[in-house]
Structure formats: C-alpha cells, structure tokens
Design an enzyme around this catalytic site. Structure first.
Site, PDB file in Angstrom:
ATOM      1  N   ASP A 123      -7.188  -1.457  -4.376  1.00  0.00           N
ATOM      2  CA  ASP A 123      -8.235  -1.080  -3.414  1.00  0.00           C
ATOM      3  C   ASP A 123      -9.211  -0.076  -4.026  1.00  0.00           C
ATOM      4  OD1 ASP A 123      -6.911  -2.676  -1.542  1.00  0.00           O
ATOM      5  OD2 ASP A 123      -5.781  -0.996  -0.711  1.00  0.00           O
ATOM      6  N   ASP A 159       0.847  -1.193   0.000  1.00  0.00           N
ATOM      7  CA  ASP A 159       0.000   0.000   0.000  1.00  0.00           C
ATOM      8  C   ASP A 159       0.881   1.241   0.000  1.00  0.00           C
ATOM      9  OD1 ASP A 159      -2.453  -1.359   0.047  1.00  0.00           O
ATOM     10  OD2 ASP A 159      -2.501  -1.419   2.235  1.00  0.00           O
TER      11      ASP A 159
END
Length: 150
Positions: A125, A111
């Site tokens: 995401d 991330d």
C-alpha cells in the site's frame, strides 16, 4: 531494467513482511511499538482501501491485472517521461503485484501497519500510494515546464 528491479524489491519486501506477520502474530493481535501511536496489528483485509467493496476479491484481481498490464503496455512512454514517472510506475507495479499475490493465494490482503488514526496498511500500500504520488508529481512537473515554454 533498474525499474523492474525496484518493482521486484517492493514485492520481495512486501511479501517478506507479510510472511513475518503471519508467522509471528495471530489475526487480530496488536502489539504496540509506540503506545497509542504505532502498533503492529495483524488484520485480513477483504476489501480495498478503508475496507471499501469488501468481498470483491475477483474484481480487485481483474483491476490489478489490468493496471499492471497497462503499465507494461505503456512502458516505453513511461520511460520517456523521466525518472520520477519510472520510479512511480515501478513502485505502483510492485505494490499492485504484492497485494495481487495476497488476493490470489489467500483471498484477502494481509495488513499490519497501524498508526491508530488511519486504516491499517502494508508495504504494498505504501508503494502504491508513493508510486501514484511520483507519477502525479512527474505529470505536474512536465506540465509546469511546458507552460513556461509557452
């Protein structure tokens, strides 16, 4: 066919951005893009959204495979539901595959988008959330049209 290409595009963009981050940042490194608003912050997420169920790698792998299999199984029904549902399913599937690749190869999800007021996330995401939103919109739109007919 077009929706398969959209899913593939999501996977490619997701993996390319993650590769860039891994090559150019150290884990934990944060670089401000817009000070105190948006940073590139490289983290390794061992859980799901908001770090939930941390360390449940194989549970997430099984869930991702089941969801991807479900979308493929319901492909014909999704295609009959219209453009919004198809785009949503393609985005959702591409995002699920992108994060599945991370969990399978690295044991974690990479991330890096950090808006400081929200948990750090990635391209996959974004695709998953947008895909779910489009599917819900498609269902609500269909329900609204059906209720107007009656």
């Amino acid at each position: 066919m077009v929706y398969g290409l959209l899913a593939l595009l999501v996977v490619l963009v997701d993996q390319a951005t993650k590769h860039f981050v891994v090559q150019h940042f150290a884990v934990g490194e944060s670089v401000p893009v817009v000070e105190n608003i948006f940073h590139w912050t490289f983290i390794l997420n061992r859980g799901a959204a908001f770090g939930m169920l941390e360390g449940s790698r194989w549970l997430f792998v099984v869930i991702a495979l089941a969801v991807i299999g479900g979308v493929l199984y319901l492909r014909k029904e999704i295609e009959q539901s219209g453009v919004l549902a198809c785009m949503g399913a393609a985005l959702f599937t591409g995002g699920a595959v992108g994060n599945l690749i991370d969990r399978t190869l690295h044991g974690v999800v990479i991330d890096f988008f950090d808006f400081r007021i929200w948990p750090i996330f990635n391209v996959a995401d974004i695709a998953i959330c947008t895909g779910v939103g489009l599917i819900i919109w498609s269902i609500l739109k269909t329900e609204l049209l059906e209720s107007k007919k009656n």
